[in-house]
Design an enzyme around this catalytic site. Structure first.
Site, PDB file in Angstrom:
ATOM      1  N   ILE A 185       0.806  -1.231   0.013  1.00 38.03           N
ATOM      2  CA  ILE A 185      -0.022  -0.090  -0.194  1.00 38.03           C
ATOM      3  C   ILE A 185       0.921   1.421   0.023  1.00 38.03           C
ATOM      4  O   ILE A 185       0.317   2.269   0.325  1.00 38.03           O
ATOM      5  CB  ILE A 185      -1.035   0.068   1.177  1.00 38.03           C
ATOM      6  CG1 ILE A 185      -0.314  -0.542   2.461  1.00 38.03           C
ATOM      7  CG2 ILE A 185      -2.306  -0.847   0.951  1.00 38.03           C
ATOM      8  CD1 ILE A 185       0.595   0.485   3.195  1.00 38.03           C
ATOM      9  N   CYS A 341      11.222   0.611  20.912  1.00 40.56           N
ATOM     10  CA  CYS A 341      10.768  -0.654  20.651  1.00 40.56           C
ATOM     11  C   CYS A 341      11.831  -1.618  20.751  1.00 40.56           C
ATOM     12  O   CYS A 341      11.533  -2.693  21.174  1.00 40.56           O
ATOM     13  CB  CYS A 341      10.573  -0.760  18.993  1.00 40.56           C
ATOM     14  SG  CYS A 341       9.279   0.330  18.640  1.00 40.56           S
TER      15      CYS A 341
END
Length: 370
Positions: A185, A341
């Protein structure tokens, strides 16, 4: 203001973190409004105040490792998280109309950034460090692991849902003689991958996965399921099932949450991956019922810590080449993203899973590959 500081000192002490301490994980506060902001806005306030240069720490990854290991994140919550939960339950935040938003907001930032940060193949998913000594080898070992897990052989046609810059497809074509279709996308990824894979039997499409309706020998999806969303998990598996041949294998790699959560991290959602949500094992299990048999489950979440640290090293080392285009605030945002993260994976607060599925069960049983 002072009472917020005292409360913060008490909480941080449980994680062995000092305000103004001398260790690499101790926080240095430049603006005392930080404490009130964090208690009012939780993770969003902490991240935004770092971007605003209200605080620093020598080792962000270790800071977050200690914060999450001590479960301090559960003690400081943004009251507006309730709104995010309601939005997730009431609306399809990952509908076809909204699916391209994360591509535009994140993956289309600039190929120059990712080329300087990632490995030579531009693989934006967790590497496999079992035998590897550097990022390039860790990513090639991961790509090869995927090929071996699905039993890929020459001439077979594979589908890559969320193909990124085409690293897996190119590897599978060059090393295994596979033909393939990749969907993404991201406009920037699609253009780059089409060029990079030129001359190989690879087709790259700027397309939502829900539009797929053709047969493939195998299907793989690496690091895309985090963008699917709970209202679409079942549909995603339905699409994978209708596109997979009866004897084919489907390998899904995803970051996973140890607990079922229907709200994202507010800072990550606002600044890094809009509309993203980490699935739990319960989410996946319910989604695959009647569509697939789970043949193999592999958790190598600790490897994402090493991968993220390697990405940050590359990003930081090459910052001079990027600084004029992206600016200081972006540097602090991206550093916070990568190192927070890394700390989360180090604390095992989030996981990295590879799941191998068949449609009807492998006759005689599936032989695990490592």
């Amino acid at each position: 203001m002072k009472s917020f500081r005292v409360k913060a000192q008490h909480l941080l002490a449980a994680a062995n973190i000092e305000i103004g301490g001398k260790r690499e994980w101790d926080i240095q506060v430049h603006d005392d409004r930080l404490f009130q902001r964090v208690f009012a806005k939780g993770p969003l306030g902490l991240g935004e105040s770092y971007m605003d240069e209200w605080w620093d720490v020598d080792s962000l990854d270790q800071f977050f490792y200690k914060i999450l290991s001590a479960n301090l994140d559960s003690k400081v919550r943004d009251p507006r998280i309730i709104l995010l939960v309601l939005q997730s339950k009431l609306f399809n935040l990952q509908s076809m109309q909204r699916a391209f938003q994360v591509g535009q907001a994140h993956y289309d930032i600039g190929n120059d950034l990712f080329e300087l940060m990632l490995d030579k193949r531009l693989t934006y998913t967790c590497g496999y460090w079992k035998k590897a000594a550097d990022l390039d080898h860790a990513q090639e070992d991961k790509l090869d692991l995927v090929c071996r897990k699905i039993g890929l052989s020459a001439g077979q046609r594979i589908l890559d849902i969320g193909c990124g810059w085409g690293s897996f497809l190119k590897f599978a074509a060059e090393h295994y003689g596979a033909e393939s279709v990749g969907v993404t996308i991201s406009k920037e990824q699609a253009e780059f991958a089409s060029q990079s894979c030129g001359g190989l039997p690879i087709e790259i499409r700027l397309q939502d996965y829900r539009q797929l309706n053709e047969k493939f020998d195998h299907i793989i999806s690496l690091g895309m399921f985090e963008h699917v969303g709970p209202k679409n998990y079942r549909k995603y598996m339905q699409v994978a099932s209708r596109c997979l041949k009866e004897e084919g294998m489907f390998l899904l790699q995803t970051i996973g949450a140890p607990k079922t959560r229907h709200s994202p991290n507010p800072w990550i959602n606002k600044y890094i991956f809009p509309n993203g949500l980490l699935p739990s094992m319960r989410d996946i299990s319910l989604a695959v019922e009647k569509y697939f048999i789970l043949e193999d489950f592999h958790n190598f979440g600790a490897d994402y810590d090493k991968t993220l640290m390697a990405w940050f090293h590359n990003f930081d080392s090459n910052w001079e080449k990027l600084s004029r285009k992206y600016g200081t605030r972006f540097y602090r945002m991206w550093k916070y993203y990568l190192l927070s993260c890394a700390g989360a994976f180090r604390a095992r607060d989030i996981q990295l899973w590879q799941l191998v599925f068949s449609k009807n069960g492998v006759s005689g049983g599936y032989t695990p590959v490592t």
